[in-house]
Design an enzyme around this catalytic site. Structure first.
Site, mmCIF file in Angstrom:
data_model
loop_
_atom_site.group_PDB
_atom_site.id
_atom_site.type_symbol
_atom_site.label_atom_id
_atom_site.label_comp_id
_atom_site.label_asym_id
_atom_site.label_seq_id
_atom_site.Cartn_x
_atom_site.Cartn_y
_atom_site.Cartn_z
ATOM 1 C CG ASP A 84 -19.274 21.947 -50.266
ATOM 2 O OD1 ASP A 84 -19.893 20.851 -51.012
ATOM 3 O OD2 ASP A 84 -18.325 22.444 -50.726
ATOM 4 C CG HIS A 109 -16.116 19.010 -51.889
ATOM 5 N ND1 HIS A 109 -14.874 18.445 -51.875
ATOM 6 C CD2 HIS A 109 -16.218 19.939 -50.723
ATOM 7 C CE1 HIS A 109 -14.412 18.664 -50.680
ATOM 8 N NE2 HIS A 109 -15.484 19.812 -49.847
HETATM 9 P P1 NDP Z 1 -22.459 27.979 -56.046
HETATM 10 O O1 NDP Z 1 -22.353 28.830 -54.790
HETATM 11 O O2 NDP Z 1 -21.826 28.593 -57.299
HETATM 12 O O3 NDP Z 1 -23.955 27.445 -56.128
HETATM 13 C C1 NDP Z 1 -24.949 28.355 -56.300
HETATM 14 C C2 NDP Z 1 -26.010 27.665 -56.618
HETATM 15 O O4 NDP Z 1 -26.806 27.126 -55.563
HETATM 16 C C3 NDP Z 1 -27.225 28.736 -57.197
HETATM 17 O O5 NDP Z 1 -27.987 28.105 -58.153
HETATM 18 C C4 NDP Z 1 -27.919 28.963 -56.037
HETATM 19 O O6 NDP Z 1 -29.182 29.301 -56.175
HETATM 20 C C5 NDP Z 1 -28.144 27.504 -55.329
HETATM 21 N N1 NDP Z 1 -28.046 27.866 -54.063
HETATM 22 C C6 NDP Z 1 -27.486 28.367 -52.933
HETATM 23 N N2 NDP Z 1 -27.985 28.425 -51.771
HETATM 24 C C7 NDP Z 1 -29.061 27.806 -51.819
HETATM 25 C C8 NDP Z 1 -30.046 27.407 -50.924
HETATM 26 N N3 NDP Z 1 -29.891 27.577 -49.596
HETATM 27 N N4 NDP Z 1 -31.172 26.631 -51.578
HETATM 28 C C9 NDP Z 1 -31.166 26.345 -52.833
HETATM 29 N N5 NDP Z 1 -30.636 26.613 -53.670
HETATM 30 C C10 NDP Z 1 -29.135 27.195 -53.253
HETATM 31 O O7 NDP Z 1 -21.824 26.516 -55.982
HETATM 32 P P2 NDP Z 1 -20.345 25.704 -56.341
HETATM 33 O O8 NDP Z 1 -20.799 25.503 -57.906
HETATM 34 O O9 NDP Z 1 -19.324 26.710 -56.014
HETATM 35 O O10 NDP Z 1 -20.483 24.604 -55.710
HETATM 36 C C11 NDP Z 1 -21.332 23.276 -55.834
HETATM 37 C C12 NDP Z 1 -20.415 22.057 -55.495
HETATM 38 O O11 NDP Z 1 -19.579 21.858 -56.180
HETATM 39 C C13 NDP Z 1 -19.941 22.130 -54.300
HETATM 40 O O12 NDP Z 1 -19.916 20.777 -53.523
HETATM 41 C C14 NDP Z 1 -18.596 22.599 -54.212
HETATM 42 O O13 NDP Z 1 -17.705 21.911 -53.171
HETATM 43 C C15 NDP Z 1 -18.048 21.785 -55.693
HETATM 44 N N6 NDP Z 1 -17.178 22.313 -56.221
HETATM 45 C C16 NDP Z 1 -16.975 23.549 -56.460
HETATM 46 C C17 NDP Z 1 -15.890 24.172 -57.370
HETATM 47 C C18 NDP Z 1 -15.957 25.357 -57.986
HETATM 48 O O14 NDP Z 1 -15.477 25.726 -59.006
HETATM 49 N N7 NDP Z 1 -16.944 26.337 -57.450
HETATM 50 C C19 NDP Z 1 -15.084 23.161 -57.867
HETATM 51 C C20 NDP Z 1 -15.129 21.805 -57.580
HETATM 52 C C21 NDP Z 1 -16.062 21.325 -56.923
HETATM 53 P P3 NDP Z 1 -29.443 30.804 -57.054
HETATM 54 O O15 NDP Z 1 -29.257 30.546 -58.269
HETATM 55 O O16 NDP Z 1 -31.176 31.133 -56.508
HETATM 56 O O17 NDP Z 1 -28.681 31.967 -56.302
#
Ligand code: NDP
Ligand code: MG
Length: 375
Positions: A84, A109
């Site tokens: 987020d 989310h």
């Molecule tokens: P993650 O932290 O797991 O996402 C990581 C991914 O985002 C990776 O591919 C990473 O790249 C990429 N990333 C991170 N920072 C950047 C950036 N600055 N620029 C480009 N890419 C970036 O996220 P979540 O899956 O936890 O969350 C995603 C969404 O889902 C959010 O909105 C969260 O609220 C929602 N959500 C999450 C849940 C969960 O189980 N975690 C549950 C329900 C909703 P790289 O691969 O290069 O590291």
């Protein structure tokens, strides 16, 4: 009146027929969405930064990976599966400039829409499918033939197809196998934040720590205090999960049940209710979001201070020792996650990002599961 639940038959997959879905990010949620949709027959591409470590993983899984801007141009539906706190920067730089009318921008989310960080331009559909479970379960439960329930919301339906496409997305993800409930970005965001602060994460960890400290301070053995206030909590919560409070009370002794009635409300008293209302108000009026956004903009000093303070709490030290003997708790991923958590390697850029730098025995553990275990 009960709310309408949406199941497979309520979602028409044809709403996504011929469309391309871009999953931006390949972390906890991203990998699950990409793979589940792909296996459900949806055309999926993954959008990642050029240097992203996840590129290889997604490609090995048989997915096409392109730069985020390219993914946006080629897609009809774009899911922001990024942390987020990173979404706004990526959205402003690479997504917004490449959007065209008729596309559906989706979230898992509602934070960035609810608090106005992302404001999709006119003509863009805005939807949400928010799974009520961690990403690695969204994936593994789907693979086992089931699904993790989800909430869905349509913030804007400019094309007239946003609702059907959002439901079709939920179906392809597997969520309508379990049941999907309609909500709004406002309701989803506010209740999600309140739940994690008051009960799921904040309230529970504060309760555990305080009860543990109270016993230890009174001279009882810390190991015993750990079993009593942390370990056994899972066993009790399992009963609640299966059959509600009544089933838990049916299973425990009458003595425990009596103590529950007379002492529970003294501990979680009207003062706690007042505080909960205040916490909810600060979520609703944006105070919490403002503080968290400012914290991120400032490099997270307070967050890191709080994290470090709790990491070495006695309940964690005792727990690590005791759990090391409980082999049954320890699929590889849990050990790896604990080691990662202990080493503090769930970094700001992305919790999954620094696993490899830890000296912990994480080899072979799926990174998503490591991260979930570390959460
Ligand atoms: P993650 O932290 O797991 O996402 C990581 C991914 O985002 C990776 O591919 C990473 O790249 C990429 N990333 C991170 N920072 C950047 C950036 N600055 N620029 C480009 N890419 C970036 O996220 P979540 O899956 O936890 O969350 C995603 C969404 O889902 C959010 O909105 C969260 O609220 C929602 N959500 C999450 C849940 C969960 O189980 N975690 C549950 C329900 C909703 P790289 O691969 O290069 O590291
Ligand atoms: Mg939640």
């Amino acid at each position: 009146m009960t709310a309408k639940m949406y199941y497979d038959n309520d979602a028409d997959p044809r709403a996504l027929a011929g469309q391309t879905v871009a999953i931006v990010g390949y972390g906890s949620q991203g990998h699950a969405h990409a793979l589940n949709l792909h296996e459900s027959g949806v055309k999926v591409i993954v959008g990642l930064a050029p240097g992203s470590k996840s590129r290889a993983l997604a490609q090995e899984a048989g997915l096409e990976v392109v730069d985020v801007a390219v993914a946006v141009k080629r897609a009809d539906v774009i899911m922001l599966a990024l942390p987020d706190t990173s979404q706004k920067a990526v959205y402003d730089a690479e997504i917004a400039p490449n959007l065209r009318s008729g596309q559906l921008v989706m979230f898992a989310h509602g934070f960035n829409i609810r608090f106005g960080l992302i404001k999709p331009q006119e003509g863009i559909d805005v939807g949400m499918v928010a799974p009520k479970g961690p990403g690695h379960l969204v994936r593994s439960v789907y693979q086992a033939g089931g699904g993790v329930p989800a909430l869905f919301a349509v913030e804007r339906d400019a094309s007239g197809t946003a609702r059907a496409r959002t439901l079709a997305y939920a179906r392809a993800l597997g969520a309508t196998r379990a049941g999907v409930l309609e909500t709004t970005f406002k309701e989803e965001t506010e209740t999600d934040l309140f739940g994690e602060q008051s009960v799921l994460c904040g309230g529970t960890s504060a309760l555990v720590k305080m009860a543990f400290e109270t016993l230890v301070e009174a001279g009882y053995q810390p190991e015993l205090a750990y079993f009593e206030t942390l370990h056994e909590l899972k066993l009790i919560v399992d009963l609640m999960y299966r059959g509600g409070l009544n089933f838990m009370r049916f299973s425990v002794s009458d003595t425990a049940e009596y103590g529950d009635y007379v002492s529970g409300p003294r501990i979680i008293d009207e003062h706690v209710r007042t505080t909960m209302r205040q916490v909810l108000k600060e979520i609703q009026d944006g105070t919490f979001a403002r503080n968290w956004i400012a914290e991120n903009e400032g490099g997270r000093p307070e967050f890191e201070r709080l994290r470090a303070r709790d990491r070495d709490h006695q309940v964690e030290q005792i727990g690590a020792t005791l759990r090391s003997q409980m082999a049954f708790l320890n699929p590889v991923v849990v050990q790896a996650g604990q080691a990662q958590a202990a080493a503090g390697t769930k970094g700001a850029a992305g919790p999954t990002s620094s696993t490899a730098s830890s000296s912990a025995p994480v080899a072979g553990a799926p990174r998503d599961a490591v991260r979930e275990a570390a959460r």
